[in-house]
Design an enzyme around this catalytic site. Structure first.
Site, PDB file in Angstrom:
ATOM      1  N   ASP A  95       0.827  -1.208   0.000  1.00 14.07           N
ATOM      2  CA  ASP A  95       0.000   0.000   0.000  1.00 14.07           C
ATOM      3  C   ASP A  95       0.859   1.255   0.000  1.00 14.07           C
ATOM      4  O   ASP A  95       0.566   2.226  -0.704  1.00 14.07           O
ATOM      5  CB  ASP A  95      -0.943   0.010   1.204  1.00 14.07           C
ATOM      6  CG  ASP A  95      -2.052  -1.031   1.092  1.00 14.07           C
ATOM      7  OD1 ASP A  95      -2.250  -1.582  -0.007  1.00 14.07           O
ATOM      8  OD2 ASP A  95      -2.714  -1.287   2.123  1.00 14.07           O
ATOM      9  N   GLU A 113      -0.709  -5.149  -9.657  1.00 16.16           N
ATOM     10  CA  GLU A 113       0.508  -4.363  -9.853  1.00 16.16           C
ATOM     11  C   GLU A 113       0.682  -3.941 -11.304  1.00 16.16           C
ATOM     12  O   GLU A 113       1.790  -3.671 -11.755  1.00 16.16           O
ATOM     13  CB  GLU A 113       1.731  -5.134  -9.362  1.00 16.16           C
ATOM     14  CG  GLU A 113       1.912  -6.472 -10.047  1.00 16.16           C
ATOM     15  CD  GLU A 113       3.031  -7.299  -9.471  1.00 16.16           C
ATOM     16  OE1 GLU A 113       3.666  -8.029 -10.257  1.00 16.16           O
ATOM     17  OE2 GLU A 113       3.274  -7.232  -8.261  1.00 16.16           O
TER      18      GLU A 113
END
Length: 116
Positions: A8, A34
């Site tokens: 995060d 991602e």
């Protein structure tokens, strides 16, 4: 590998970096865990390569630590130009091929796919 909190934090810093590297008229969206899609209008291949390398290099310089160990975040990036009249799916597929080439050629690099 390092947990959700580190992931995060990296996403937050990546967003900040993208704001610095890209223009307000550019479009950035998180595509998957991602993976990101970045649309840069009016960029020739050489300029596209420079901008994406600026992002990749900036990401590697971000100061992340895990248990007092410095982490270097790397990125493999595939890019392409959307051709006049082309559907976005075709350009995304070409950029995805560039991404997989960047990964298979050793990672942490930008590959621009100009041909199919």
């Amino acid at each position: 590998s390092y947990g959700h909190n580190i992931g995060d934090s990296i996403l937050v810093e990546l967003a900040r970096l993208m704001k610095k590297v890209f223009r307000q008229s550019d479009y950035m969206v998180r595509w998957g865990g991602e993976e990101f899609i970045i649309l840069l209008p009016d960029h020739a291949s050489d300029k596209l390569l420079n901008r994406l390398n600026e992002l990749r290099e900036g990401l590697a310089k971000l100061p992340f630590k895990f248990k007092q160990e410095r982490l270097t975040v790397t990125a493999s990036i595939g890019g392409t130009q959307c051709r006049t009249g082309e559907k976005l799916d075709a350009a995304f597929e070409r950029a995805d091929k560039g991404l997989y080439k960047a990964k298979s050629d050793g990672r942490n690099q930008v590959v621009i796919q100009d041909n199919e």
